[in-house]
Design a protein around this motif. Structure first.
Motif, PDB file in Angstrom:
ATOM      1  N   VAL A   1      42.274  39.647  30.660  1.00  0.00           N
ATOM      2  CA  VAL A   1      41.222  40.637  30.923  1.00  0.00           C
ATOM      3  C   VAL A   1      40.529  40.996  29.609  1.00  0.00           C
ATOM      4  O   VAL A   1      41.188  41.198  28.588  1.00  0.00           O
TER       5      VAL A   1
ATOM      6  N   THR B   1      40.617  49.576  35.125  1.00  0.00           N
ATOM      7  CA  THR B   1      40.831  48.132  35.282  1.00  0.00           C
ATOM      8  C   THR B   1      42.329  47.831  35.360  1.00  0.00           C
ATOM      9  O   THR B   1      42.777  47.056  36.217  1.00  0.00           O
TER      10      THR B   1
ATOM     11  N   MET C   1      44.425  45.953  38.323  1.00  0.00           N
ATOM     12  CA  MET C   1      45.155  44.700  38.048  1.00  0.00           C
ATOM     13  C   MET C   1      46.623  44.847  38.450  1.00  0.00           C
ATOM     14  O   MET C   1      47.216  43.927  39.022  1.00  0.00           O
ATOM     15  N   ASN C   2      47.201  46.000  38.138  1.00  0.00           N
ATOM     16  CA  ASN C   2      48.617  46.223  38.480  1.00  0.00           C
ATOM     17  C   ASN C   2      48.807  46.300  39.992  1.00  0.00           C
ATOM     18  O   ASN C   2      49.791  45.810  40.536  1.00  0.00           O
TER      19      ASN C   2
ATOM     20  N   ALA D   1      48.796  41.032  39.588  1.00  0.00           N
ATOM     21  CA  ALA D   1      48.471  39.835  38.802  1.00  0.00           C
ATOM     22  C   ALA D   1      49.356  39.746  37.557  1.00  0.00           C
ATOM     23  O   ALA D   1      49.776  40.766  37.005  1.00  0.00           O
TER      24      ALA D   1
ATOM     25  N   TRP E   1      48.965  39.410  34.175  1.00  0.00           N
ATOM     26  CA  TRP E   1      47.780  39.523  33.324  1.00  0.00           C
ATOM     27  C   TRP E   1      48.108  40.058  31.938  1.00  0.00           C
ATOM     28  O   TRP E   1      49.195  40.597  31.703  1.00  0.00           O
TER      29      TRP E   1
ATOM     30  N   VAL F   1      34.428  41.443  36.406  1.00  0.00           N
ATOM     31  CA  VAL F   1      35.415  42.273  37.125  1.00  0.00           C
ATOM     32  C   VAL F   1      35.004  42.471  38.573  1.00  0.00           C
ATOM     33  O   VAL F   1      35.842  42.417  39.476  1.00  0.00           O
TER      34      VAL F   1
ATOM     35  N   TYR G   1      35.784  39.263  40.494  1.00  0.00           N
ATOM     36  CA  TYR G   1      37.222  39.035  40.665  1.00  0.00           C
ATOM     37  C   TYR G   1      37.818  40.020  41.680  1.00  0.00           C
ATOM     38  O   TYR G   1      38.513  39.628  42.625  1.00  0.00           O
TER      39      TYR G   1
ATOM     40  N   GLU H   1      39.417  39.423  45.467  1.00  0.00           N
ATOM     41  CA  GLU H   1      40.754  39.913  45.829  1.00  0.00           C
ATOM     42  C   GLU H   1      40.685  40.778  47.091  1.00  0.00           C
ATOM     43  O   GLU H   1      41.561  40.714  47.949  1.00  0.00           O
TER      44      GLU H   1
END
Ligand code: SF4
Ligand code: SF4
Length: 442
Positions: free
Chosen positions: A204, A221, A225-226, A230, A232, A304, A307, A311
Motif C-alpha cells: 500500500v 486505509t 485492509m485489515n 489482506a 499487506w 484504492v 481495489y 473487494e
C-alpha cells in the motif's frame, strides 16, 4: 460526518519555493534546453498529433479553464504552440520551407507559455476525449512542461518539491521518519499497520501530502485492509504516491521517484500495489512507470478506490449505510482515475455497497468536469483566479444534483473542493471515499 483535514497545498508550495536555487541559465541556454526537450518528446505519435489539427475549436468547449473564462488563450491546442513551432522548424518534413514562415522560439514564448502549460492545465484529458481528430492534447502540454522544466522555468513551487523529492525522498520535509511517526499514531488507536514487512501480497502506498497534517487517511486505509484480511505492508523505502517530477515536468526526477516505489514492490514480492487517493500518481505509476523503468513490472497498480471497489464486488468487503447527510451523495470522478484510468465503476460499487443514494452530476464518468486543481495547479498561487473560475462550473453541477454531500477519491480534488467551499461559504460536505468506507465497515 467530518471530512479529513488536509494541508493547504498552495501554502506548502510557497514555503518550498522560497528555498529554490535558480539554475542561472542565460536566455540562449534556456531556449536551447527547451528545444532539446521538445524535440526529444516528438515521437511518431506526437508528430501525428502536430500534423492533425483541423482548427475546429471543439477542444475549447471541453476545457474548464476556457469555459470558466472564455479567453481564447485557454483553448487547449493553443497551449502547445511552442512545441508546434519547434516541430515545424526542426522536425517536420517541410522544415526547411517552414523556417521561412515560422518564427523561431523566443524567451518571451517560454515566459508566456508558463501560465498556459502549468496554471491553466490540470492534465485532465477532457480536451483529448472530445477532439474529433483524436489528438492527445494533454500529452502535448506535458511535453511543453518538459521543455519549460529543462529550461529551469517550471513554477518554483513545483520545481522545489520535485528537486527535494528526487534528492531526499521527502516532500516538504516529510519522508520515512514522518511515516514511522504517523504509523505509531495509527497503532495507538488500536489499528494494526504492518510497516516494512519483508514479504507481502499487497503493498500500500501513502503520501506525505496525506500525513503532513494528520493520520486519518492512513488509519482509514489500514482499517479497511485489515478488515479484508489482506497480507499487506507499507514500506518506508517506497511509500510515496505523489510524484512532483511528473508535475514539474522534470522527467529524470519522475523516473527516479517512480523507481523507489518499483524497487520496494519488487523487494516485497507484491502482486498488487495500491496507490493512495492521489490523482496524478495513478497514471504516472500505472501507465508510465514501466516505460521509465525499462521493463515489464511483476505487479499491477490499482487505486484504492479501484481495489476496494473490486473487494466489495467480490463480497469480501461488507459495508453499512451511513447516516445523516452522507446518505445522499454525488460523486466527483477524479480525472486521472476515471478519464485517464478507466476506473468509473469501482467507486460506484463502493457507494452501492454503502447503500447511499447517488445522484450523478450532468457531467460525470468519462465527461466529468475537472475540479480545477489537478496537475499541480492546486499548489500555484498564481492560478487562484483560474481555479475559482473552474470551481464555479463544478459548483453549479453539484448544486443541480441536490445532494448535500460530494464524495471524491483524490486528495487534490478534495483539497480543491474544500478550498472552493471555504471561498464561497458553501454548505456541502466534501468527503473522501476511503474515509466514508472506513467509517462504515460492517
Ligand atoms: S487537459 Fe484539461 S485542463 Fe488541460 S487543456 Fe485539456 S481540458 Fe484543459
Ligand atoms: S479539437 Fe482537436 S482538431 Fe479541433 S482545434 Fe482542438 S486539437 Fe484541433
Amino acid at each position: 460526518m467530518s471530512a479529513t483535514t488536509i494541508p493547504d497545498y498552495g501554502t506548502l508550495g510557497q514555503r518550498a519555493a522560497a528555498g529554490l536555487k535558480p539554475k542561472g541559465l542565460s536566455d540562449e541556454q534556456k531556449i536551447a534546453r527547451a528545444k532539446q526537450a521538445f524535440i526529444a518528446g516528438i515521437d511518431a505519435d506526437m508528430a501525428t498529433y502536430l500534423e492533425s489539427c483541423i482548427h475546429c475549436g471543439m477542444c475549447a468547449e471541453a476545457c474548464h479553464f476556457y469555459l470558466g473564462t472564455h479567453e481564447a488563450k485557454y483553448t487547449p491546442i493553443f497551449k502547445t504552440e511552442p512545441l508546434k513551432k519547434v516541430y515545424r522548424r526542426e522536425v517536420a518534413p517541410m522544415r526547411l520551407f517552414n523556417r521561412l514562415t515560422t518564427r523561431d522560439l523566443t524567451i518571451a514564448d517560454l515566459e508566456d507559455w508558463k501560465e498556459l502549460a502549468y496554471d491553466s492545465c490540470t492534465q485532465c484529458g477532457r480536451c483529448s476525449l472530445l477532439c474529433p481528430m483524436g489528438i492527445h492534447i494533454q500529452s502535448m502540454i506535458q511535453v511543453v512542461r518538459n521543455g519549460l522544466a529543462a529550461a529551469g522555468m517550471a513554477p518554483a513551487e513545483l520545481q522545489a518539491v520535485s528537486d527535494e523529492q528526487r534528492d531526499k525522498a521527502t516532500i516538504l520535509g516529510a519522508g520515512p521518519d514522518k511515516l514511522r511517526e504517523t504509523v505509531e499514531r495509527v497503532r495507538a488507536q488500536g489499528i494494526d499497520v504492518p510497516l516494512d514487512k519483508d514479504k507481502a501480497d499487497v503493498m500500500v502506498l501513502s503520501s506525505a501530502l496525506d500525513f503532513l497534517k494528520d493520520e486519518k487517511l492512513l488509519a482509514s486505509t489500514a482499517r479497511i485492509m485489515n478488515k479484508i484480511g489482506a497480507n499487506w505492508t507499507i514500506r518506508s523505502d517506497g511509500f510515496e504516491s505523489a510524484n512532483f517530477g511528473a508535475l514539474s515536468g522534470d522527467k529524470q526526477a519522475q523516473k527516479r521517484i517512480s523507481k523507489r516505489v518499483i524497487d520496494a514492490a519488487v523487494a516485497t514480492g507484491a502482486k498488487k500495489v495500491i496507490v493512495a487517493e492521489c490523482g496524478h500518481a495513478y497514471p504516472v505509476l500505472r501507465w508510465e512507470a514501466a516505460t521509465l523503468y525499462g521493463k515489464e513490472l511483476p505487479f499491477e497498480f490499482f487505486s484504492v478506490a479501484e481495489y476496494f471497489g473490486q473487494e466489495a464486488k467480490a463480497g469480501r468487503l461488507k459495508l453499512k449505510k451511513p447516516s445523516g447527510e452522507a446518505a445522499h451523495v454525488t460523486f466527483h470522478d477524479p480525472c486521472k482515475l476515471g478519464r485517464m484510468g478507466g476506473s468509473f465503476d469501482e467507486a460506484r460499487e463502493l457507494l452501492a455497497a454503502l447503500g447511499v443514494k447517488l445522484t450523478e452530476m450532468e457531467s460525470h464518468g468519462r465527461t466529468n468536469l475537472c475540479c480545477g486543481g489537478g496537475g499541480g495547479v492546486s499548489m500555484l498561487q498564481s492560478a487562484q483566479k483560474l481555479r475559482n473560475a473552474a470551481f464555479e462550473l463544478k459548483r453549479e453541477e453539484v448544486e443541480r444534483t441536490g445532494a448535500p454531500t460530494v464524495v471524491t477519491a483524490c486528495n487534490t480534488c478534495m483539497q480543491t473542493l474544500e478550498k472552493g467551499k471555504e471561498w464561497l461559504n458553501w454548505d456541502k460536505d466534501i468527503v473522501n471515499l476511503v474515509q466514508l468506507v472506513s467509517e462504515n465497515l460492517d
